[in-house]
Design a protein around this motif. Structure first.
Motif, short mmCIF file in Angstrom:
data_model
loop_
_atom_site.label_atom_id
_atom_site.label_comp_id
_atom_site.label_asym_id
_atom_site.label_seq_id
_atom_site.Cartn_x
_atom_site.Cartn_y
_atom_site.Cartn_z
N ASP A 1 64.65 79.15 4.00
CA ASP A 1 63.91 80.19 3.31
C ASP A 1 64.44 80.48 1.91
O ASP A 1 63.79 81.16 1.11
CB ASP A 1 63.93 81.49 4.14
CG ASP A 1 63.20 81.31 5.47
OD1 ASP A 1 62.18 80.60 5.50
OD2 ASP A 1 63.68 81.87 6.48
N LEU B 1 54.14 76.69 16.83
CA LEU B 1 55.46 76.56 16.19
C LEU B 1 55.49 75.31 15.32
O LEU B 1 56.04 75.32 14.21
CB LEU B 1 56.54 76.49 17.26
CG LEU B 1 57.96 76.17 16.80
CD1 LEU B 1 58.49 77.27 15.89
CD2 LEU B 1 58.89 76.00 18.01
N GLN C 1 53.04 73.89 13.73
CA GLN C 1 52.32 74.15 12.50
C GLN C 1 53.18 74.96 11.53
O GLN C 1 53.20 74.70 10.32
CB GLN C 1 51.01 74.89 12.80
CG GLN C 1 50.17 75.19 11.58
CD GLN C 1 49.67 73.92 10.89
OE1 GLN C 1 49.53 72.87 11.51
NE2 GLN C 1 49.40 74.02 9.59
N ARG C 2 53.91 75.94 12.07
CA ARG C 2 54.79 76.73 11.22
C ARG C 2 55.89 75.85 10.63
O ARG C 2 56.29 76.02 9.47
CB ARG C 2 55.42 77.87 12.03
CG ARG C 2 56.30 78.79 11.19
CD ARG C 2 56.94 79.87 12.05
NE ARG C 2 57.92 79.31 12.96
CZ ARG C 2 59.19 79.04 12.62
NH1 ARG C 2 59.61 79.25 11.39
NH2 ARG C 2 60.02 78.54 13.51
N GLN C 3 56.37 74.88 11.41
CA GLN C 3 57.39 73.96 10.90
C GLN C 3 56.85 73.14 9.75
O GLN C 3 57.53 72.91 8.76
CB GLN C 3 57.89 73.06 12.04
CG GLN C 3 58.74 73.79 13.07
CD GLN C 3 59.03 72.93 14.29
OE1 GLN C 3 58.35 71.95 14.55
NE2 GLN C 3 60.04 73.32 15.05
N GLU D 1 54.50 73.97 7.62
CA GLU D 1 54.32 74.82 6.43
C GLU D 1 55.66 75.24 5.84
O GLU D 1 55.86 75.19 4.62
CB GLU D 1 53.49 76.03 6.82
CG GLU D 1 52.06 75.67 7.24
CD GLU D 1 51.33 76.81 7.90
OE1 GLU D 1 51.97 77.88 8.11
OE2 GLU D 1 50.13 76.66 8.22
N ARG D 2 56.58 75.66 6.69
CA ARG D 2 57.89 76.13 6.21
C ARG D 2 58.67 74.97 5.59
O ARG D 2 59.28 75.10 4.53
CB ARG D 2 58.66 76.74 7.37
CG ARG D 2 59.95 77.45 6.98
CD ARG D 2 60.64 77.94 8.22
NE ARG D 2 61.84 78.71 7.94
CZ ARG D 2 62.84 78.84 8.79
NH1 ARG D 2 62.80 78.27 9.99
NH2 ARG D 2 63.90 79.56 8.46
N THR E 1 61.92 71.39 11.54
CA THR E 1 61.24 71.87 10.33
C THR E 1 61.51 70.92 9.17
O THR E 1 60.61 70.62 8.37
CB THR E 1 61.71 73.29 9.99
OG1 THR E 1 61.35 74.17 11.06
CG2 THR E 1 61.08 73.79 8.70
#
Length: 318
Positions: A307, A266, A268-270, A272-273, A219
Motif C-alpha cells: 500500500d 479476494l 480480484q482484490r489481489q 487490483e492491489r 498479490t
C-alpha cells in the motif's frame, strides 16, 4: 452430467484421509459437462503460436529470461479436474481426519465440499499455469492448460472474437511462466506457506501471519502479471477486461456466494492491489526495478509496502 452419480460418489467416500480424492474427482466430473475439444483445422497451431508470441513479447518487455513448457495442453473440463486433483491433494494432505470425533462423517462432508470446488472451478477456469505443479517434479516438462470449452463459452457470452480472447488468455498465462521462471524459489515459497496455514487449520487454529504473507505474495504474482500484460499484449484489451469484470459482477446470487466462499473476490482484490503497486513502482522508477521482486524472497513486499510502494523502493534499491 449425472447428479445422481455425483451424489453417490460423495456418499461412498472412504479411506483414511480427510478427503476421498478419487471420489471427489469422480463426483465433480459427474456433475460437470466435459465440453468439446474437437478442434477446428489449424486451432492447435493457433494455441501454440499464441504461446510462442507471448513468450517473445514478455521476454522483450520484462528483460526476464524464461522458458515456457513445450507442451500446450488443450483440455476439456474433465481433463482440468483430473489434472488438479493431485495438486489439491498434495497441498491439503496435512489435514488430519483424526481431529474430528466422527471422521467418516467429516470425510463425506469434506469430499462433498471439494466436489463443489472442483466442479465450479472446472466450469470457470480458462487457462492455467499452475506453479504448485512445479514443486513436486521440477525437472519434468510441464504444460500450459487451456480449457477450450470455457474459453469458447466465455467469448460467446462476452461477445468478443474467440481467437483474440484465446490469445489474451495465452498472454496472461505466459506472464505467470515468466514470474516463476525468474524466481525458481517462488513455487516452494508459496506451497510451504499454504501447507503451514492448512496444517494450523487442521489443528484448530488460524495462523494469521502465514495467510497474510501468502496473500501478499499472491498479490505480487497477480499484480506483476497484470503489469506485463499491459506492456506485452499486442492488441487492445481494455474491453476484454471490462467485460470480464462486468460478467463477474453480474453473476447470480448463488454464483456470487460460491465466488466469496472460494476466495475469488479476494483474487480480484489481489489483481487490483498488485497492479496499483507495480504501476506506482514503474512510474517512480522503471520496469527493471519492478522486476527486483524476483531477485530473492526477501524482496517480496510486505502488506504495508504493497500500500506504500515508496517504502519498498527505498528498501530494495538502497
Amino acid at each position: 452430467m449425472n447428479l445422481y452419480r455425483s451424489a453417490r460418489a460423495v456418499a461412498g467416500a472412504s479411506g483414511t484421509d480427510a478427503i476421498d480424492w478419487r471420489s471427489a474427482a469422480e463426483a465433480a466430473k459427474a456433475a460437470t459437462d466435459a465440453g468439446s475439444i474437437a478442434l477446428e483445422p489449424g486451432e492447435r497451431e493457433a494455441y501454440a503460436r499464441d504461446v510462442r508470441d507471448a513468450r517473445e513479447a514478455v521476454r522483450e518487455v520484462s528483460g526476464v529470461e524464461f522458458d515456457v513448457p513445450d507442451t500446450v495442453e488443450i483440455q476439456n473440463r474433465h481433463h482440468w479436474i483430473d489434472a488438479n486433483v493431485a495438486t489439491f491433494e498434495r497441498v491439503m494432505g496435512s489435514l488430519d481426519p483424526q481431529t474430528d470425533p466422527f471422521p467418516g462423517i467429516a470425510r463425506t462432508i469434506n469430499t462433498g465440499t471439494m466436489t463443489v470446488l472442483l466442479a465450479f472451478l472446472g466450469r470457470n477456469v480458462l487457462g492455467q499455469y499452475d506453479p504448485l505443479l512445479l514443486a513436486e517434479t521440477p525437472d519434468d516438462d510441464h504444460a500450459l492448460y487451456f480449457v477450450r470449452p470455457n474459453i469458447l463459452e466465455a467469448a460467446d457470452v462476452l461477445e468478443v472474437d474467440p481467437d483474440r480472447f484465446r490469445r489474451w488468455i495465452a498472454f496472461h498465462e505466459v506472464t505467470h511462466a515468466a514470474e516463476f521462471g525468474a524466481a525458481p524459489w517462488l513455487s516452494t515459497h508459496l506451497e510451504t506457506r499454504m501447507e503451514d496455514g492448512i496444517s494450523a487449520l487442521s489443528e484448530g487454529s488460524f495462523d494469521r501471519d502465514t495467510f497474510r504473507e501468502l496473500d501478499a505474495a499472491m498479490t505480487v504474482v497477480e499484480g506483476y502479471a497484470e503489469l506485463l500484460m499491459d506492456h506485452a499484449f499486442d492488441d487492445e484489451y481494455a474491453d476484454l477486461r471490462r467485460k470480464l469484470d462486468a460478467r463477474r459482477q453480474g453473476r447470480g446470487p448463488l454464483q456470487k456466494l460460491f465466488r466469496r466462499l472460494l476466495g475469488l473476490g479476494l483474487k480480484q482484490r489481489q489483481y487490483e492491489r498488485g497492479k496499483n503497486f507495480f504501476e506506482t513502482v514503474v512510474a517512480a522508477q522503471d520496469l527493471e526495478t519492478a522486476s527486483l521482486v524476483w531477485a530473492h524472497p526477501d524482496n517480496l513486499p510486505t502488506n504495508e509496502e504493497l500500500d506504500r510502494p515508496g517504502l519498498w523502493i527505498r528498501r530494495v534499491t538502497r
